[in-house]
Scaffold this motif. Structure first.
Motif, PDB file in Angstrom:
ATOM      1  N   GLY A  46       0.817  -1.207   0.000  1.00 40.29           N
ATOM      2  CA  GLY A  46       0.000   0.000   0.000  1.00 40.29           C
ATOM      3  C   GLY A  46       0.846   1.251   0.000  1.00 40.29           C
ATOM      4  O   GLY A  46       0.423   2.308  -0.464  1.00 40.29           O
ATOM      5  N   SER A  47       2.068   1.134   0.512  1.00 46.89           N
ATOM      6  CA  SER A  47       2.937   2.306   0.577  1.00 46.89           C
ATOM      7  C   SER A  47       3.415   2.731  -0.804  1.00 46.89           C
ATOM      8  O   SER A  47       4.035   3.775  -0.952  1.00 46.89           O
ATOM      9  CB  SER A  47       4.125   2.046   1.510  1.00 46.89           C
ATOM     10  OG  SER A  47       4.674   0.779   1.267  1.00 46.89           O
ATOM     11  N   SER A  48       3.059   1.955  -1.833  1.00 48.71           N
ATOM     12  CA  SER A  48       3.363   2.393  -3.187  1.00 48.71           C
ATOM     13  C   SER A  48       2.293   3.344  -3.703  1.00 48.71           C
ATOM     14  O   SER A  48       2.453   3.959  -4.744  1.00 48.71           O
ATOM     15  CB  SER A  48       3.443   1.181  -4.118  1.00 48.71           C
ATOM     16  OG  SER A  48       2.155   0.610  -4.241  1.00 48.71           O
ATOM     17  N   GLY A  49       1.206   3.450  -2.991  1.00 44.47           N
ATOM     18  CA  GLY A  49       0.098   4.278  -3.457  1.00 44.47           C
ATOM     19  C   GLY A  49      -0.960   3.464  -4.173  1.00 44.47           C
ATOM     20  O   GLY A  49      -2.055   3.931  -4.429  1.00 44.47           O
ATOM     21  N   PHE A  50      -0.624   2.244  -4.532  1.00 50.28           N
ATOM     22  CA  PHE A  50      -1.581   1.332  -5.157  1.00 50.28           C
ATOM     23  C   PHE A  50      -1.616   0.059  -4.319  1.00 50.28           C
ATOM     24  O   PHE A  50      -0.624  -0.296  -3.687  1.00 50.28           O
ATOM     25  CB  PHE A  50      -1.169   0.969  -6.588  1.00 50.28           C
ATOM     26  CG  PHE A  50      -1.237   2.137  -7.542  1.00 50.28           C
ATOM     27  CD1 PHE A  50      -2.411   2.423  -8.221  1.00 50.28           C
ATOM     28  CD2 PHE A  50      -0.141   2.953  -7.743  1.00 50.28           C
ATOM     29  CE1 PHE A  50      -2.484   3.495  -9.082  1.00 50.28           C
ATOM     30  CE2 PHE A  50      -0.204   4.031  -8.607  1.00 50.28           C
ATOM     31  CZ  PHE A  50      -1.377   4.310  -9.281  1.00 50.28           C
ATOM     32  N   THR A  51      -2.723  -0.626  -4.331  1.00 45.10           N
ATOM     33  CA  THR A  51      -2.759  -1.878  -3.586  1.00 45.10           C
ATOM     34  C   THR A  51      -2.654  -3.091  -4.497  1.00 45.10           C
ATOM     35  O   THR A  51      -2.309  -4.168  -4.047  1.00 45.10           O
ATOM     36  CB  THR A  51      -4.052  -1.986  -2.755  1.00 45.10           C
ATOM     37  OG1 THR A  51      -5.153  -1.739  -3.624  1.00 45.10           O
ATOM     38  CG2 THR A  51      -4.067  -0.960  -1.631  1.00 45.10           C
ATOM     39  N   THR A  52      -2.975  -2.890  -5.783  1.00 46.02           N
ATOM     40  CA  THR A  52      -2.899  -4.038  -6.690  1.00 46.02           C
ATOM     41  C   THR A  52      -2.517  -3.584  -8.096  1.00 46.02           C
ATOM     42  O   THR A  52      -2.680  -2.427  -8.455  1.00 46.02           O
ATOM     43  CB  THR A  52      -4.265  -4.749  -6.836  1.00 46.02           C
ATOM     44  OG1 THR A  52      -5.228  -3.800  -7.258  1.00 46.02           O
ATOM     45  CG2 THR A  52      -4.707  -5.414  -5.579  1.00 46.02           C
ATOM     46  N   ILE A  53      -2.032  -4.529  -8.868  1.00 42.71           N
ATOM     47  CA  ILE A  53      -1.909  -4.340 -10.305  1.00 42.71           C
ATOM     48  C   ILE A  53      -2.539  -5.570 -10.954  1.00 42.71           C
ATOM     49  O   ILE A  53      -2.298  -6.710 -10.531  1.00 42.71           O
ATOM     50  CB  ILE A  53      -0.444  -4.150 -10.753  1.00 42.71           C
ATOM     51  CG1 ILE A  53      -0.386  -3.992 -12.277  1.00 42.71           C
ATOM     52  CG2 ILE A  53       0.466  -5.290 -10.293  1.00 42.71           C
ATOM     53  CD1 ILE A  53       0.967  -3.524 -12.786  1.00 42.71           C
ATOM     54  N   GLN A  54      -3.392  -5.333 -11.941  1.00 40.90           N
ATOM     55  CA  GLN A  54      -4.067  -6.451 -12.581  1.00 40.90           C
ATOM     56  C   GLN A  54      -3.055  -7.282 -13.365  1.00 40.90           C
ATOM     57  O   GLN A  54      -2.320  -6.756 -14.189  1.00 40.90           O
ATOM     58  CB  GLN A  54      -5.167  -5.944 -13.516  1.00 40.90           C
ATOM     59  CG  GLN A  54      -6.322  -5.280 -12.783  1.00 40.90           C
ATOM     60  CD  GLN A  54      -7.008  -6.184 -11.781  1.00 40.90           C
ATOM     61  OE1 GLN A  54      -7.212  -7.360 -12.041  1.00 40.90           O
ATOM     62  NE2 GLN A  54      -7.322  -5.642 -10.621  1.00 40.90           N
ATOM     63  N   SER A  55      -3.010  -8.561 -13.070  1.00 39.21           N
ATOM     64  CA  SER A  55      -2.020  -9.434 -13.693  1.00 39.21           C
ATOM     65  C   SER A  55      -2.642 -10.791 -13.974  1.00 39.21           C
ATOM     66  O   SER A  55      -3.687 -11.125 -13.425  1.00 39.21           O
ATOM     67  CB  SER A  55      -0.824  -9.636 -12.749  1.00 39.21           C
ATOM     68  OG  SER A  55      -0.321  -8.410 -12.321  1.00 39.21           O
ATOM     69  N   ASN A  56      -1.992 -11.549 -14.815  1.00 40.66           N
ATOM     70  CA  ASN A  56      -2.435 -12.924 -15.086  1.00 40.66           C
ATOM     71  C   ASN A  56      -1.602 -13.858 -14.240  1.00 40.66           C
ATOM     72  O   ASN A  56      -0.479 -14.209 -14.589  1.00 40.66           O
ATOM     73  CB  ASN A  56      -2.271 -13.271 -16.558  1.00 40.66           C
ATOM     74  CG  ASN A  56      -3.209 -12.479 -17.421  1.00 40.66           C
ATOM     75  OD1 ASN A  56      -2.828 -11.505 -18.052  1.00 40.66           O
ATOM     76  ND2 ASN A  56      -4.463 -12.868 -17.414  1.00 40.66           N
ATOM     77  N   LEU A  57      -2.120 -14.218 -13.121  1.00 41.81           N
ATOM     78  CA  LEU A  57      -1.408 -15.055 -12.180  1.00 41.81           C
ATOM     79  C   LEU A  57      -2.393 -16.064 -11.633  1.00 41.81           C
ATOM     80  O   LEU A  57      -3.591 -15.874 -11.715  1.00 41.81           O
ATOM     81  CB  LEU A  57      -0.901 -14.217 -11.011  1.00 41.81           C
ATOM     82  CG  LEU A  57       0.050 -13.085 -11.354  1.00 41.81           C
ATOM     83  CD1 LEU A  57       0.025 -12.070 -10.254  1.00 41.81           C
ATOM     84  CD2 LEU A  57       1.443 -13.632 -11.539  1.00 41.81           C
ATOM     85  N   GLY A  58      -1.837 -17.066 -11.039  1.00 41.85           N
ATOM     86  CA  GLY A  58      -2.719 -17.963 -10.325  1.00 41.85           C
ATOM     87  C   GLY A  58      -3.304 -19.049 -11.195  1.00 41.85           C
ATOM     88  O   GLY A  58      -3.429 -18.912 -12.409  1.00 41.85           O
ATOM     89  N   LYS A  59      -3.602 -20.150 -10.550  1.00 38.48           N
ATOM     90  CA  LYS A  59      -4.132 -21.316 -11.254  1.00 38.48           C
ATOM     91  C   LYS A  59      -5.232 -21.955 -10.424  1.00 38.48           C
ATOM     92  O   LYS A  59      -5.143 -22.010  -9.200  1.00 38.48           O
ATOM     93  CB  LYS A  59      -3.017 -22.351 -11.461  1.00 38.48           C
ATOM     94  CG  LYS A  59      -1.952 -21.894 -12.429  1.00 38.48           C
ATOM     95  CD  LYS A  59      -0.834 -22.904 -12.524  1.00 38.48           C
ATOM     96  CE  LYS A  59       0.204 -22.398 -13.515  1.00 38.48           C
ATOM     97  NZ  LYS A  59       1.497 -23.043 -13.370  1.00 38.48           N
ATOM     98  N   THR A  60      -6.228 -22.456 -11.128  1.00 37.29           N
ATOM     99  CA  THR A  60      -7.241 -23.257 -10.446  1.00 37.29           C
ATOM    100  C   THR A  60      -7.447 -24.543 -11.229  1.00 37.29           C
ATOM    101  O   THR A  60      -7.029 -24.661 -12.374  1.00 37.29           O
ATOM    102  CB  THR A  60      -8.609 -22.544 -10.371  1.00 37.29           C
ATOM    103  OG1 THR A  60      -8.974 -22.137 -11.686  1.00 37.29           O
ATOM    104  CG2 THR A  60      -8.573 -21.349  -9.460  1.00 37.29           C
TER     105      THR A  60
END
Lengths: 1019, 465
Positions: free
Chosen positions: A721-735
């Motif tokens: 959060g100290s970057s000023g953003f909490t997330t960046i939309q990315s293609n990660l993760g698997k199900t």
């Protein structure tokens, strides 16, 4: 009269043909299935328009002339048959049922295929499956009918949200809802309301009248869905509406009407019991003589004497028996050139909770015209208009169902002066106030139109082009009255919003189908598609109204919001499919789609989605052909890559947004980090299937096992959060989803007067989050998203029991210790498990305690026919899941001023120690209410979803009334539910359509039990 | 005729084919043509005067958030400090009221993220301003305004998440991560280990001193940060740092500017009833098109609120008799037990006063008394009495240093009630134990668990959590 009518037909016919040398052909048309005559079969002379229909006893009589070559017999559900004319004047025909026929054409993506040559996994629901049931939208029609399709009605809210997962949920942040394609138009779905109600959303597919549906095909595996490329990963539902037939115009009138009621209410404390509980709770917290009158729980003067309070049963006041009605009139007919189907319906449902309801008007016109031998024109249009009277509910202190539980029963419904009774120290509003006083409407209008042309260059080569529009517009209109808590502070508050979404779709396909030498059957398809969607919205609100009579923004003195927005996306696609069958035995299919989407990052704009599949019809082999019992045996396999592009528009771009205003100056601020590599979610799907038909397909079995591995999940990759953003939309993760589906149908009895058919399906799905970028995270009230767990898992503390003594507390891991014993753990508090054994109960002592998605689910239908009676019993079930009852977390919390369930009568006291309910203590210092297995219950249920009994009037009555069919029926929906769940309804999702937090109940509008009576008339 | 018709249809059909092929070729362009309509591409967003000004107001907008001055920043200091009680439904508020905050408290996480979001907005603009060549923009003054706000935001982070168990400005005080450049891409978001409290102060003072020294940085309307605001912030910073002489001098600068005056006893309530009073140094503006929920969170449901927080009996009884502030701090007319400082529930436009002259007097009073000499104690007492007399109370007569300090703390509680000081004052006086807190580490709020985990412990959790 009947004869007269027939003669009239004949006369007309004669007039048209006006040729000599006539003769009359008579005969009876019967069904090959049961040998019974079929009334209403269309009989006409080959190559001529018009024709007649068979009478109630299946008989016909038709005049032909010397030029006539044959007679054509056609009837819905049977294979049309043409009989050449010979010298005989009596032609009896036995029609073959089409329903189980392997040559039957089934709708697939961008075309049709013979059922026998399918290589993919696909299920279907036909209009006859859902007749007599008061379903409100297409999705409900799928519930329990098709293996692998999990339909969750989030609540009983009229017009409310409904979630469908085909073969499990694979996406965490994107959509898990299938693609819906209506008559070839991929349509907008989901919720369009701009005004939150606390939990429940709206369902834009509710605009489709279920009675217009001819069939729904559910495409499940990659072989079936890869042709839809980046939209195929969640499965595809192809909805086909009723089209015209080559028959004399038949007019149908269908009416049903009934009542709905809640199946269950929950006992709550009486007013005096509530005050006694509050006295106990306040005293436990503040000691001495503190009781309900204590100023530390809120200002003002209150009596602490339980006998000073009345008892209000809020549930009795908010639940009502409500009417439901549907009127439909339709006409279908045509000739060999032009066919039409028109329908118009009006659906009116009042909710079982006061103040709620849903009305829909819809109309449809489907036209087909054979312009020339080679050119066929089609038109499909429907318009619908609905009004939804909504209510605040679920997680909402101003809700109606929520207020009925959260407001104590000690509050009178009305004060002596007629104003709404309220609890001065509670923020919960009187549940009647919002329902009676507010305006909370959602209007939607939808036009679906598609015009197409099909040109046959040669009998084998067909070009098809279709241009379609899906125009959806909706309007929110709310007014919070000054008589409600939500509106009183602001002097009345109105919000009006309007939005529209317009989809343009342009599809072109070229199809080549030919059988070479009777051995090699080839079916090739190539296509191009372009689709664009434009969304616009406007929202405005105002406060400060001159009373509650003028409710429009113009009267508001303070204009608080004026906003508008717009967004769009475009999809450009090229696709192809090749299907090859050798002697109908060995079938191979390959398909692929190249999708370019504006949603994807600039470096990943185009994606390719291929699938290959094959089937072996062993029953065609010589070694099985002579086995009489086996009428069909096919094994199938498919593998392919499909995508999910429901990742939102413009999520790949770095953005600076407006609206960060200050001092009435315009403000700008960075809102989103960009990701040029952002792309679709990718699912690799494997399916192995077996189709078995025994005894001339009297018994059929379909078994599929599948595995779906989804990667490149769109996730907000967590940033500090100290970057000023909490997330960046990315293609990660698997199900991963793995499952087994079994569907069994059988004709158990088939005698002249009695038949019994049965249809059973079960599906098992195991869902797992294989990989998650960043940290596990919480969702909903008790849900938890963590790698290695199922999507929709619950996490919390484990309850060991109740502390009975100070000595036991001292000897146990530390829970709450403060300087004062009044704010520390005391006897009667819950003893939680120290899972990590560090002697302290803290957040590290939580673990996965259950999951909100079922392990298995399915349906079981039995249809009985005795003479003119039909009885259908449809059961739906699911199991292996849990429900987190946040309703109990509040209703048994005993920590605040909320109304309490009667179960709290068994709370721990020094004299009532043998209980699982902890003590009442204001502010709950031990946090007995924390998320734990205390509020987790098994969600298994078996529901008698529908029982309907119908009676088809016989020829005597039909002849007397001069109609061709009359059916009367009675139906009960949600008749009874077998479950151990203590809440109102085990089929529940307070978050409406959710990926991460299914199976949570929080003061959710329960589904109604509905009794309807209906009449179907055909002229 | 039939033949003609067919020919016609064929031609029509061919035309159609041509039209179709034309559409084919235009599709690719259409994919590129889809652009966001309510946002700008971040690259090149702040390259002209109008957008830079909008970016500056975007920073103020961060201060307005309900997670920050729009409610929770100040309310939590009052709730945790015992001036407010929790009467509502949010369990996360209960944690704060009970001083039993869990590391995953979403409101604390939101507050932390919101302040850093404001800092990033400021960093973005501080980086953008030097590139503007248009003379219409006073770059120095704009930078000074931005750095004043950034200094304030870092200080606000320190107040909750930094310092020591026994106060601020002590040796070994912990700070927060100092991020001074804009986050434009993912790689800019690499976690930065927490700096020490002293390092953060150095940065805050660098920002404030830049602003104070900027020649063209003038005073602006009460709703924007000007030079006096920079001085007022710095006065408060130096008080926290226990740099008494500095704090005194800065308070004197603001008081001595004579641009602000205390409202009279009779008009005390007008500090809030009327906006931007003469007493106000920096007041965050809200209006009906830009609302906050402060009154809504206080007010009872009968009055249209959600009744989440109320003034505590302890605050009420802390008032001396005849104190005009009692009726403001603890209402006895409906809605009961609330405050008259936030009353605009219908329009949601109560301004939030961040700095006002009375605080400057109290800062100077304390800074003087802390310096210990008899003269300073007497001068400090005089400052304290300015506030007491204005409140309708009798002046205190000369007492010991310790007693005056206690009186100042008590005065701050009453004068600045509901304005977000109580928790920090108790921390400064090392008196959090008087709230019943037996675990000293709870003086510092936990760094959000999410931040610690996401950074892979590079951003370390405060001791004890």
């Amino acid at each position: 009269m009947k004869k007269l009518l027939q003669s009239l037909f004949v006369l007309v016919f004669i007039a048209f043909t006006a040729v000599a040398q006539e003769r009359t052909i008579t005969g009876v048309v019967t069904s090959q299935v049961d040998g019974l005559p079929i009334p209403g079969v269309s009989v006409r002379i080959k190559g001529s328009p018009g024709g007649i229909v068979t009478s109630s006893n299946g008989k016909y009589s038709l005049t032909v002339n010397s030029k006539s070559t044959g007679l054509e017999f056609s009837y819905v559900g049977f294979i049309s048959q043409t009989v050449s004319l010979t010298n005989t004047n009596v032609i009896n025909v036995s029609l073959q049922s089409s329903s189980r026929d392997l040559d039957e054409l089934v709708v697939v993506g961008y075309g049709t295929q013979k059922k026998g040559s399918l290589t993919g996994a696909q299920g279907s629901v036909s209009s006859s499956d859902i007749q007599n049931t008061p379903i409100l939208n297409p999705q409900q029609g799928l519930q329990g009918r098709v293996a692998g399709v999990q339909v969750t009605q989030a609540s009983g809210t009229p017009g409310g949200g409904i979630s469908i997962n085909i073969r499990g949920a694979s996406s965490i942040s994107g959509s898990n809802q299938p693609l819906y394609v209506i008559d070839g138009i991929p349509v907008n779905t989901g919720s369009y309301t701009q005004v939150g109600a606390g939990g429940q959303l709206t369902n834009s597919l509710g605009d489709i009248s279920p009675s217009d549906i001819e069939s729904m095909e559910i495409l499940k595996d990659a072989a079936a869905t890869a042709i839809y490329g980046s939209r195929g990963a969640n499965g595809v539902v192809l909805i086909n509406t009723k089209r015209g037939l080559n028959q004399n115009t038949k007019i149908g009138v269908n009416v049903y009407s009934g009542i709905q009621e809640v199946a269950k209410t929950l006992p709550t404390l009486t007013g005096p019991e509530y005050i006694q509980l509050m006295n106990d709770a306040v005293n436990a917290r503040y000691g001495g003589t503190a009781n309900y009158s204590d100023s530390r729980i809120g200002g003002g003067v209150r009596s602490a004497n339980p006998n000073d309070y009345p008892t209000t049963n809020w549930q009795d006041l908010i639940f009502e028996t409500a009417p439901i009605t549907n009127y439909e009139i339709n006409a279908r007919g045509g000739n060999d050139k032009t066919k039409f189907a028109i329908s118009s319906s009006f659906f009116d449902q009042k909710g079982v909770v006061i103040g709620s309801g849903y009305k829909r008007f819809s109309g449809r016109l489907n036209l087909d015209n054979q312009a020339t031998d080679k050119l066929k024109l089609t038109l499909s249009t429907s318009f619908s208009s609905s009004v939804n009277n909504r209510l605040n509910n679920d997680n909402n202190i101003n809700g109606t169902v929520s207020g009925a539980f959260l407001l104590g029963s000690h509050v009178p419904a009305y004060n002596a002066n007629g104003t709404y009774g309220r609890d001065a120290i509670s923020s919960v509003d009187n549940p009647l106030a919002g329902a009676n006083e507010n305006t909370f409407k959602f209007y939607s209008n939808r036009l679906l139109a598609s015009g197409g042309a099909e040109y046959k260059f040669t009998p084998e080569l067909t070009f098809k082009s279709q241009a379609s529009v899906d125009y959806f517009t909706s309007k929110d209109r709310t007014f919070l009255s000054t008589l409600t808590n939500a509106g009183s502070g602001s002097g009345g508050s109105a919000t009006e919003g309007q939005n529209q979404e317009v989809n343009y779709i342009f599809d072109n396909t070229l199809n080549y189908a030919k059988v070479f030498g009777g051995i090699h059957s080839v079916n090739l398809l190539a296509g191009f598609s372009y689709q664009e969607s434009n969304y616009e919205n406007i929202l405005a609100s105002a406060t400060g109204f001159p009373g509650n009579d003028i409710r429009r923004l113009s009267a508001g003195s303070v204009r608080t919001t004026a906003t508008s927005g717009g967004t769009s996306n475009a999809l450009e696609s090229y696709f192809a499919r090749a299907n090859y069958s050798y002697k109908g035995k060995y079938i191979f299919q390959a398909s692929g789609r190249l999708d370019g989407s504006s949603r994807f990052g600039s470096e990943k704009r185009y994606g390719f989605f291929p699938a290959v599949s094959g089937a072996w019809r062993m029953s065609e082999e010589s070694f099985l052909k002579n086995v009489k019992a086996i009428s069909d045996l096919k094994i199938r396999a498919s593998y392919g890559i499909v995508g999910n592009q429901e990742i939102g528009n413009f999520t790949s771009l770095p953005l600076v947004g407006g609206g960060s205003n200050y001092l009435q100056n315009p403000g700008l601020a960075p809102t989103q980090l960009g990701n040029v590599n952002l792309t679709w979610e990718n699912t690799a799907a494997l399916d192995l299937g077996l189709d078995l038909g025994l005894f001339n397909n009297r018994l059929t079995l379909n078994v599929d096992v599948y595995q779906k591995k989804t990667s490149d999940l769109l996730l907000g990759k967590p940033l500090v959060g100290s970057s000023g953003f909490t997330t960046i939309q990315s293609n990660l993760g698997k199900t991963e989803n793995k499952g087994l589906e079994v569907a069994l149908t059988g004709v158990i009895f088939n005698k002249k007067d009695f038949s019994w058919t049965t249809n059973f399906n079960i599906s098992l799905n195991k869902n797992k989050i294989v990989e998650l970028s960043g940290n596990p995270f919480a969702a909903g009230f008790a849900s938890w998203v963590e790698a290695g767990q199922s999507l929709g898992a619950f996490r919390g503390y484990r309850v060991l029991g109740i502390f009975q003594s100070a000595a036991e507390i001292a000897a146990s891991p530390v829970q709450a210790v403060t300087a004062s014993p009044l704010t520390s753990t005391a006897p009667g508090d819950i003893k939680f498990a120290d899972l990590n054994g560090d002697g302290v109960i803290n957040s590290l002592d939580q673990e996965i305690i259950g999951k909100g998605v079922p392990t298995y689910q399915g349906g079981f239908t039995n249809n009985f026919k005795y003479k003119n009676f039909d009885l259908s019993v449809f059961l739906q079930y699911q199991g292996g899941n849990q429900i987190y009852s946040n309703t109990r977390s509040f209703g048994e919390g005993m920590n605040s001023v909320f109304g309490q369930l009667a179960t709290t009568l068994d709370r721990w006291t020094p004299t009532n120690t043998n209980t699982t309910v902890p003590r009442a203590v204001y502010q709950d210092p031990n946090n007995n209410r924390r998320v734990s297995d205390r509020f987790l219950e098994d969600g298994d249920f078996l529901r008698i979803k529908n029982v309907s009994l119908s009676y088809n009037f016989g020829p005597k009555v039909l002849n007397a009334l001069k109609v061709s069919a009359i059916k009367l029926y009675a139906s009960a929906q949600n008749l009874y539910t077998f479950t151990n769940y203590s809440g109102l309804d085990p089929e529940v999702s307070t978050f409406s359509v959710t990926n991460t937090a299914p199976g949570t109940d929080f003061l959710t509008y329960p589904q109604a039990r509905t009794y309807t009576f209906g009449l179907n008339l055909t002229f | 005729m039939n033949l003609d018709m067919r020919t016609y249809i064929k031609y029509k059909y061919l035309t159609y084919l041509f039209a179709a092929s034309a559409v084919f070729s235009s599709c690719k362009k259409e994919l590129e043509a889809q652009k966001p309509q309510a946002s700008l591409d971040a690259a090149g967003a702040f390259t002209n005067v109008a957008s830079v000004r909008a970016g500056l107001f975007g920073v103020y907008n961060s201060l307005q958030s309900g997670n920050y001055y729009g409610l929770q920043y100040n309310a939590f200091a009052e709730l945790g400090g015992g001036n407010l009680i929790h009467v509502g439904t949010f369990p996360t508020y209960a944690q704060i009221a009970n001083n039993q905050i869990l590391t995953d408290n979403v409101n604390i996480s939101d507050m932390y993220n919101t302040i850093y979001n404001g800092i990033n907005n400021a960093n973005t603009m501080i980086a953008a301003v030097p590139n503007i060549t248009d003379a219409a923009l006073d770059k120095d003054a704009t930078l000074a305004e931005l750095r004043t706000l950034r200094g304030l935001m870092y200080f606000d982070l320190l107040r909750y998440f930094g310092g020591s168990n026994d106060g601020y400005g002590k040796a070994n005080g912990v700070g927060v991560s100092l991020k001074l450049t804009p986050t434009l891409t993912e790689s800019d978001a690499t976690p930065i280990a927490r700096n020490t409290e002293a390092q953060v102060y150095t940065q805050i003072l660098a920002d404030l001193d830049f602003a104070i020294a900027a020649p063209t940085f003038a005073n602006r309307i009460t709703n924007r940060a000007g030079k006096d605001v920079a001085n007022a912030i710095k006065a408060r910073v130096q008080l926290y740092r226990e740099q008494w002489a500095e704090a005194e001098a800065l308070a004197t600068t603001v008081i001595g500017s004579a641009r602000y005056s205390l409202l009279t006893t009779a008009n005390y309530g007008n500090i809030w009833a009327a906006k931007n009073s003469a007493e106000s140094i920096f007041e965050l503006d809200y209006n009906s098109a830009d609302q906050n929920s402060i009154a809504f969170y206080y007010y009872t449901t009968a009055a249209g609120g959600r009744n989440e927080i109320s003034s505590s009996n302890a605050l009420n009884t802390a008032h001396e008799a005849n104190d005009v502030r009692q009726a403001i701090n603890f209402t006895t007319v409906a809605p009961l037990s609330k405050t008259r400082k936030f009353t605009r529930i219908a329009t949601g436009d109560d301004n939030v006063i961040l700095f006002r002259l009375a605080e400057m007097y109290l800062i100077r009073a304390e800074a003087r008394v802390r310096q210990g000499s008899a003269q300073k104690i007497a001068d400090g007492l005089a400052d304290l009495n300015v506030i007491r007399v204005r409140a309708g109370l009798t002046p205190l007569v000369s007492v010991s240093q310790a007693a005056v300090l206690t009186a100042i703390l008590a005065e701050r509680r009453i004068e600045l009630a509901h304005e977000g000081h109580r928790w920090f004052d108790l921390r400064r006086f090392n008196l959090t134990s008087t709230l019943g807190i037996s675990q000293a580490y709870r003086a510092l709020y936990p760094i959000p668990q999410r931040e610690v985990l996401t950074s892979g412990n590079i951003i370390a959790q405060n001791t004890g959590y």
